[in-house]
Write an enzyme that holds these catalytic residues in place. Structure first.
Site, mmCIF file in Angstrom:
data_model
loop_
_atom_site.group_PDB
_atom_site.id
_atom_site.type_symbol
_atom_site.label_atom_id
_atom_site.label_comp_id
_atom_site.label_asym_id
_atom_site.label_seq_id
_atom_site.Cartn_x
_atom_site.Cartn_y
_atom_site.Cartn_z
ATOM 1 N N HIS A 65 96.572 -1.407 66.155
ATOM 2 C CA HIS A 65 96.631 -2.458 65.385
ATOM 3 C C HIS A 65 96.501 -3.888 66.072
ATOM 4 C CE1 HIS A 65 101.135 -2.287 65.721
ATOM 5 N NE2 HIS A 65 101.034 -3.549 65.575
ATOM 6 N N ASP B 290 98.291 5.053 66.630
ATOM 7 C CA ASP B 290 98.520 3.808 66.711
ATOM 8 C C ASP B 290 98.462 3.404 68.146
ATOM 9 O OD1 ASP B 290 98.309 0.920 65.805
ATOM 10 O OD2 ASP B 290 100.338 0.859 65.990
ATOM 11 N N SER C 255 104.285 -6.151 69.649
ATOM 12 C CA SER C 255 103.425 -4.688 69.536
ATOM 13 C C SER C 255 102.726 -4.332 70.667
ATOM 14 C CB SER C 255 102.506 -5.031 68.425
ATOM 15 O OG SER C 255 103.249 -5.026 67.163
#
Length: 504
Positions: free
Chosen positions: A136, A166, A245
């Protein structure tokens, strides 16, 4: 509108909308807007509480920090803002970052063309420039810039991604870079000290400390971008915020035990719960991408019910008028034809309790144990049938029933572009006034067709200027084709759009 949006609606309306950018939306990072990125958050937790941290051995943290910080990078995601998005983009803006909706507000929030749409982190895993991050973080980018802790900047190549976990893999052209070693995440224990290293809220090279607060967590976040997600997160109370992230979760030796991926929060910011993809799974994904160009994933071949989830069990019992009990294990609801499970004699009604030496208490345990294997791998499955334990050897297969590794060249056209197709009925042709076209089916999240706005039941009229009436027509046009692909399609409102992508 996509099913994924429907799944999110119940908790999107309970006040989770905030300034933080979340899945599917991005905002320009600046000091004024607190540095928002692509960070995920999940359902509101009424019992969320900040977890305090007592004193610790500072030297341990200093050593780990000195090892980790030089190997953690900033990733800047640049996107083409001139491209038109799918018709429900305004609704995505409402749920994911633009509480006012509408084009005017979105345009005001868009950064200048030379500014990134979002920021995240990454971890250098080899001296020659391979970098692991989240899917992402890099999604939708037409340019990815990597900035090292010493401020040196590079344009990165996206080697590959895996929405199921992911995870993404990037490459920059450099040698002699600092990097982190993968640790064995199976050895991680609840209660051990860990550090989260990344670039949250625009604060470069930030280190936070906490403990592993749980293992094998499933928070149902990856189902938003994958039909077959693998969730078995390491949960930590080390502070993780937007910008973390793709960053590193390390032990006190500075070894990589996880890739920070998600937070659980009612505000979009840290409230005590962070989640990281275990290093063993992340390492397997990047090894597959480097070697084959795509992820080699084995499947057991069963439909399943998580017996540890009381809500799922209750719903299943009500629908099927059954009386299953809540407990540990995964109940087999169906067996796929010609699968490894069918070959081994597993039946509907069996309860899977162990894969090799790993106990299976929930679906998260099963998805991790099987999803981290490759087609052709053999696993020992222990299951209960009528209360009695049984053990069988199962050869895992891919979704096509194969047991051999595949490369990108082995993929079919529909696999490459991420959609299957069905002929139009005469009635649909008449209703839309069309002479040709095919219905898009099983559109893969993150695939090329999905990226240009095509969803299930949209009508594809032409590809590269040629009319299509069957899947064979699509395959004939694109088989062996290299270069830009032009797709003319009709959405559910009857609007005709032409978009394109480069054939993968």
């Amino acid at each position: 509108m996509k099913n994924t949006l429907k799944k999110l609606m119940p908790f999107a309306l309970t006040g989770v909308i905030s300034g933080a950018t979340v899945f599917g939306a991005s905002h320009y990072f600046s000091k004024e807007n607190n540095g928002e990125d692509f960070e995920y958050f999940t359902k509101t937790s009424k019992n969320s509480a900040f977890v305090g941290m007592g004193s610790a051995v500072g030297d341990d943290f200093v050593k780990a920090s000195k090892t980790t910080v030089p190997a953690v990078v900033t990733i800047k995601n640049y996107q083409d803002r001139s491209a038109q998005r799918m018709p429900d983009q305004d609704m995505f803006d409402f749920f994911f970052g633009n509480p006012f909706g509408g084009n005017q507000q979105r345009q005001q929030q868009q950064p200048p063309k030379n500014m990134p749409s979002g920021l995240g982190s990454g971890v250098i895993i080899s001296p020659d420039g391979y970098i692991i991050s989240n899917n992402h973080v890099v999604a939708g980018a037409n340019k990815l810039e990597v900035v090292l802790s010493n401020k040196k900047s590079y344009i990165a190549t996206l080697v590959g991604t895996d929405p199921n976990t992911d995870i993404s893999l990037l490459k920059i052209e450099e040698k002699g870079l600092p990097y982190l070693n993968f640790a064995n995440s199976d050895m991680v224990e609840v209660g051990q000290w860990v550090l989260a290293v990344g670039n949250p809220l625009g604060l470069n090279s930030t280190v936070t400390a906490g403990i592993v607060s749980a293992k094998g967590r499933s928070i149902d976040i990856l189902s938003q971008q994958s039909r077959t997600p693998i969730e078995s997160f390491i949960q930590t109370d080390a502070a993780i915020n937007p910008g973390n992230s793709g960053g590193a979760l390390v032990n006190v030796n500075g070894d990589l035990i996880g890739i920070n991926t998600a937070i659980q929060s009612k505000t979009g910011y840290y409230e005590g719960y962070g989640f990281a993809v275990p290093s063993n799974l992340a390492r397997k994904i990047v090894e597959d991408i480097k070697k084959f160009g795509l992820v080699q994933r084995g499947f057991l071949g069963i439909g399943s019910l998580d017996l540890s989830n009381d809500m799922q069990v209750a719903a299943y019992n009500q629908k099927n008028k059954s009386n299953l009990k809540v407990g540990d294990g995964v109940y087999v609801t169906e067996v796929t034809g010609k699968s490894g499970a069918e070959d081994a004699g597993i039946r509907t009604g069996d309860i899977v309790t162990k894969i090799d030496d790993t106990s299976i208490g929930s679906f998260a345990d099963l998805s991790f144990a099987i999803g981290s294997r490759r087609p052709g791998d053999k696993v020992t499955v222990t299951y209960l049938r009528n209360g009695k334990p049984n053990t069988v050897s199962v050869t895992l297969k891919d979704q096509k029933g194969g047991t051999s590794a595949r490369s990108k060249d082995d993929l079919t056209v529909t696999e490459k572009i991420g959609s299957e197709f069905e002929p139009l009925s005469d009635r649909v042709k008449t209703d839309y006034g069309l002479e040709s076209g095919v219905l898009a089916k099983n559109v893969a999240e993150g695939g090329e067709m999905d990226k240009i706005g095509v969803v299930d039941n949209f009508i594809v009229m032409e590809i590269n200027g040629k009319p299509v009436n069957s899947q064979k027509d699509v395959e004939k046009i694109l088989s062996g084709y290299k270069g830009n692909v032009q797709v003319k399609y009709v959405d559910s409102y009857g609007r005709i759009t032409t978009r394109g992508f480069k054939m993968p």
